[in-house]
Design an enzyme around this catalytic site. Sequence first.
Site, short mmCIF file in Angstrom:
data_model
loop_
_atom_site.label_atom_id
_atom_site.label_comp_id
_atom_site.label_asym_id
_atom_site.label_seq_id
_atom_site.Cartn_x
_atom_site.Cartn_y
_atom_site.Cartn_z
N ARG A 134 -6.37 11.74 -6.58
CA ARG A 134 -7.58 10.81 -6.50
C ARG A 134 -8.91 11.70 -6.02
NH1 ARG A 134 -8.46 6.19 -4.17
NH2 ARG A 134 -10.53 6.83 -4.36
N ASP A 187 -6.72 -2.98 -6.99
CA ASP A 187 -7.45 -3.35 -5.67
C ASP A 187 -7.64 -5.00 -6.02
OD1 ASP A 187 -8.85 -2.48 -3.02
OD2 ASP A 187 -10.08 -4.30 -3.90
N TYR A 197 -14.75 -12.21 0.76
CA TYR A 197 -15.55 -11.15 0.53
C TYR A 197 -16.89 -11.47 -0.30
CZ TYR A 197 -11.86 -7.70 1.69
OH TYR A 197 -10.89 -7.14 2.29
N ARG A 206 -3.07 6.12 0.72
CA ARG A 206 -3.55 7.20 1.43
C ARG A 206 -2.69 7.97 2.31
NH1 ARG A 206 -8.38 3.95 3.88
NH2 ARG A 206 -6.68 2.56 4.26
N ARG A 246 1.00 -1.09 -0.11
CA ARG A 246 -0.07 -0.19 0.16
C ARG A 246 0.85 1.08 -0.03
NH1 ARG A 246 -3.37 -0.35 4.83
NH2 ARG A 246 -4.24 -2.17 3.93
#
Length: 355
Positions: free
Chosen positions: A51, A87, A162, A42, A38
Amino acid sequence: MSANLRPTGQQPTATYESAFLKACRREPVPHTPVWFMRQAGRSLPEYLKVREGIPMLESCMMPELVAEITMQPVRRHHVDAAIYFSDIVVPLKAIGIDLDIKPGVGPVVEQPIRSRADLARLRDLTPEDVWYVTEAIGLLTAELGSTPLIGFAGAPFTLASYLVEGGPSKNHEHTKALMYGDPQLWADLLDRLAEITSAFLKVQIEAGASAVQLFDSWVGALAPADYRRSVMPASSKVFKAVEEYGVPRIHFGVGTGELLGLMGEAGADVVGVDWRVPLDEAARRVGPGKALQGNIDPAVLFSTPEAVEAKAREVLDAAADLEGHVFNLGHGVPPTTDPDSLTRLVEYVHTQTAR
């Protein structure tokens, strides 16, 4: 053909001699290579800027934006490898599964898959479904030059979790209920996901990725016997499917201390280790013939620079006798991390391990 290998008779590209790929192949390195899971996340202000106003899944389908985000941490931190910005649910979205990534929650599936009839919704993935991946990797390999690009995918178990749960889950009740209660349907589901995952990784390698990582983020929820019986066959199928390309294959999960040996046995060349197990002990559990990746606790990044260096030193000392070591966090970069802490950490590892 991957950027990592070329047909017989041709010279390998510059990425082949990179510190990262050498470490993955357990060869001598000029310094211990570093990258972060990652790393294009962020924590970077430049990431937040580009973004802004663009939903996560939409951003994964915009080649120029993907290339820019992937490059940002390479430019800022001088890491030894780029990780493709995407992702793990992208291939599921690409084949028509109704899902979205909700801020603060994660991937949410509109109609969970829990019956044999639901399997029909998991069709084959084609390169045309993810054309934007091929285009983005073409842009990236041109800009990265000798810096390797890591492609990645979600492992069958984590994708299944998921899909069956309908979103993130702490205890994976529905997932385990299906695994224990209908083992044949479970096996068929994971085999189907292994096919989709293999196809997704092949697209990335053929476009130019120099290595691939299989993220089994939730597999630490399983006991070793359940992993061997109900998960390992599908993960092994993925690793086998991309073996012919000759690129390093990395396997990573969280809370997998009891599974490390099995994760290596599944077919990985490099086993990722979270922060809970020291690398020298991880090497004993995995056994010979594998490189290791990891494993400083991401939470340490919020401490003082001296504390970060001390923890990094512990990791490097534990890795001193490894056949191959790629320095990384034990999980992803937390979103509120000070980017300068990562830059300093890369510089520290490079300086301390320069040969």
